[in-house]
Motif scaffolding. Sequence first.
Motif, PDB file in Angstrom:
ATOM      1  N   TYR A  39       0.836  -1.203   0.000  1.00 14.34           N
ATOM      2  CA  TYR A  39       0.000   0.000   0.000  1.00 14.34           C
ATOM      3  C   TYR A  39       0.875   1.260   0.000  1.00 14.34           C
ATOM      4  N   GLN A  40       1.956   1.236   0.765  1.00 16.57           N
ATOM      5  CA  GLN A  40       2.864   2.381   0.780  1.00 16.57           C
ATOM      6  C   GLN A  40       3.485   2.607  -0.596  1.00 16.57           C
ATOM      7  N   VAL A  41       3.831   1.507  -1.270  1.00 14.40           N
ATOM      8  CA  VAL A  41       4.411   1.638  -2.609  1.00 14.40           C
ATOM      9  C   VAL A  41       3.388   2.213  -3.578  1.00 14.40           C
ATOM     10  N   LEU A  42       2.123   1.754  -3.487  1.00  9.30           N
ATOM     11  CA  LEU A  42       1.088   2.235  -4.398  1.00  9.30           C
ATOM     12  C   LEU A  42       0.806   3.718  -4.203  1.00  9.30           C
TER      13      LEU A  42
ATOM     14  N   LEU B 296       3.503   2.866 -12.882  1.00  6.02           N
ATOM     15  CA  LEU B 296       4.185   1.861 -12.076  1.00  6.02           C
ATOM     16  C   LEU B 296       3.272   1.287 -11.002  1.00  6.02           C
ATOM     17  N   ASN B 297       2.209   2.011 -10.659  1.00  2.00           N
ATOM     18  CA  ASN B 297       1.237   1.487  -9.704  1.00  2.00           C
ATOM     19  C   ASN B 297       0.598   0.201 -10.213  1.00  2.00           C
ATOM     20  N   LEU B 298       0.440   0.122 -11.533  1.00  2.00           N
ATOM     21  CA  LEU B 298      -0.179  -1.065 -12.112  1.00  2.00           C
ATOM     22  C   LEU B 298       0.690  -2.299 -11.911  1.00  2.00           C
ATOM     23  N   VAL B 299       1.997  -2.111 -11.920  1.00  2.00           N
ATOM     24  CA  VAL B 299       2.910  -3.232 -11.683  1.00  2.00           C
ATOM     25  C   VAL B 299       2.877  -3.639 -10.216  1.00  2.00           C
TER      26      VAL B 299
ATOM     27  N   LEU C 266       0.479  -3.306  -8.200  1.00  3.50           N
ATOM     28  CA  LEU C 266      -0.837  -3.815  -7.831  1.00  3.50           C
ATOM     29  C   LEU C 266      -0.857  -5.336  -7.750  1.00  3.50           C
ATOM     30  N   SER C 267      -0.015  -5.989  -8.550  1.00  8.94           N
ATOM     31  CA  SER C 267       0.015  -7.451  -8.534  1.00  8.94           C
ATOM     32  C   SER C 267       0.427  -7.986  -7.168  1.00  8.94           C
ATOM     33  N   LEU C 268       1.365  -7.307  -6.505  1.00  5.25           N
ATOM     34  CA  LEU C 268       1.786  -7.716  -5.170  1.00  5.25           C
ATOM     35  C   LEU C 268       0.644  -7.582  -4.174  1.00  5.25           C
ATOM     36  N   VAL C 269      -0.061  -6.459  -4.219  1.00  2.00           N
ATOM     37  CA  VAL C 269      -1.146  -6.221  -3.268  1.00  2.00           C
ATOM     38  C   VAL C 269      -2.268  -7.242  -3.459  1.00  2.00           C
ATOM     39  N   LEU C 270      -2.663  -7.489  -4.697  1.00  2.00           N
ATOM     40  CA  LEU C 270      -3.722  -8.467  -4.955  1.00  2.00           C
ATOM     41  C   LEU C 270      -3.313  -9.858  -4.498  1.00  2.00           C
ATOM     42  N   CYS C 271      -2.050 -10.198  -4.698  1.00  2.00           N
ATOM     43  CA  CYS C 271      -1.544 -11.513  -4.294  1.00  2.00           C
ATOM     44  C   CYS C 271      -1.640 -11.696  -2.786  1.00  2.00           C
ATOM     45  N   VAL C 272      -1.153 -10.739  -2.026  1.00  2.00           N
ATOM     46  CA  VAL C 272      -1.129 -10.901  -0.570  1.00  2.00           C
ATOM     47  C   VAL C 272      -2.533 -10.825   0.022  1.00  2.00           C
ATOM     48  N   ILE C 273      -3.442 -10.044  -0.589  1.00  2.00           N
ATOM     49  CA  ILE C 273      -4.824  -9.996  -0.100  1.00  2.00           C
ATOM     50  C   ILE C 273      -5.481 -11.359  -0.263  1.00  2.00           C
ATOM     51  N   PHE C 274      -5.280 -11.985  -1.409  1.00  2.00           N
ATOM     52  CA  PHE C 274      -5.890 -13.299  -1.640  1.00  2.00           C
ATOM     53  C   PHE C 274      -5.312 -14.342  -0.693  1.00  2.00           C
ATOM     54  N   ILE C 275      -3.999 -14.349  -0.539  1.00  2.00           N
ATOM     55  CA  ILE C 275      -3.369 -15.331   0.350  1.00  2.00           C
ATOM     56  C   ILE C 275      -3.820 -15.126   1.792  1.00  2.00           C
TER      57      ILE C 275
END
Length: 208
Positions: free
Chosen positions: A148-151, A165-168, A170-179
């Motif tokens: 979130y800080q990076v976004l 670069l936020n779009l790139v 975003l993949s990390l945030v979506l991944c950790v939310i799902f896990i």
Amino acid sequence: MTTSSTPPNAVTSTAPTLEDPSVYLNDPNRKLLEIDTETRQGPVLFRWLTLAMEYLIGAILAALIVAVSSNVVGRSVFNHSLPWVDELARMLFIWLVFIGAAAAFARYEHIAVDALVRRLPLRVAHMLYFLQHLIITGLMLVMMWGGYQVLTRSSGRSAIMGVPLNLVSLSLVLCVIFIAAVSLWRMWVSVDVIRQPHRQPTDLPGER
């Protein structure tokens, strides 16, 4: 007097029996925690998201192959390459890694040493599963805050394609939310098993 046709010193050959590999791949103790789209096991939302991620992984992989191959052919045949292809490939690879990590977590396909937990009683095994997913959830929350800080602080764009670069990230945030969400569900199932030690692996909490 009848004689046997087999010589007395003959060695009888027996074909070696191969052990069923499912003994090592399937853990009955964690059956309640698995997400299976074919048998409709697990929450329906997680099943649909897992399928969507797997289709997305296939599309990203196909795009990566086409993009990298086009530049290889361009360099070797036409002595010319597209500069934006390398940048696109890097971004696609980042999405592939994080979406693939989330899908593999849902399928229980990450590398794990389960020689001990599969030999434990069901209730004790789920105590360890609860601790395991508690640690995973805590780690995902830390990564979620960092993502979130990076976004929020990243406002730049890629050098060639101009992609935010936020779009790139975003993949990390979506991944950790799902896990984290899957971990919380598995913790809830483990607590239910611990409270009801006689629950059978087929008695799934109403998630079909």
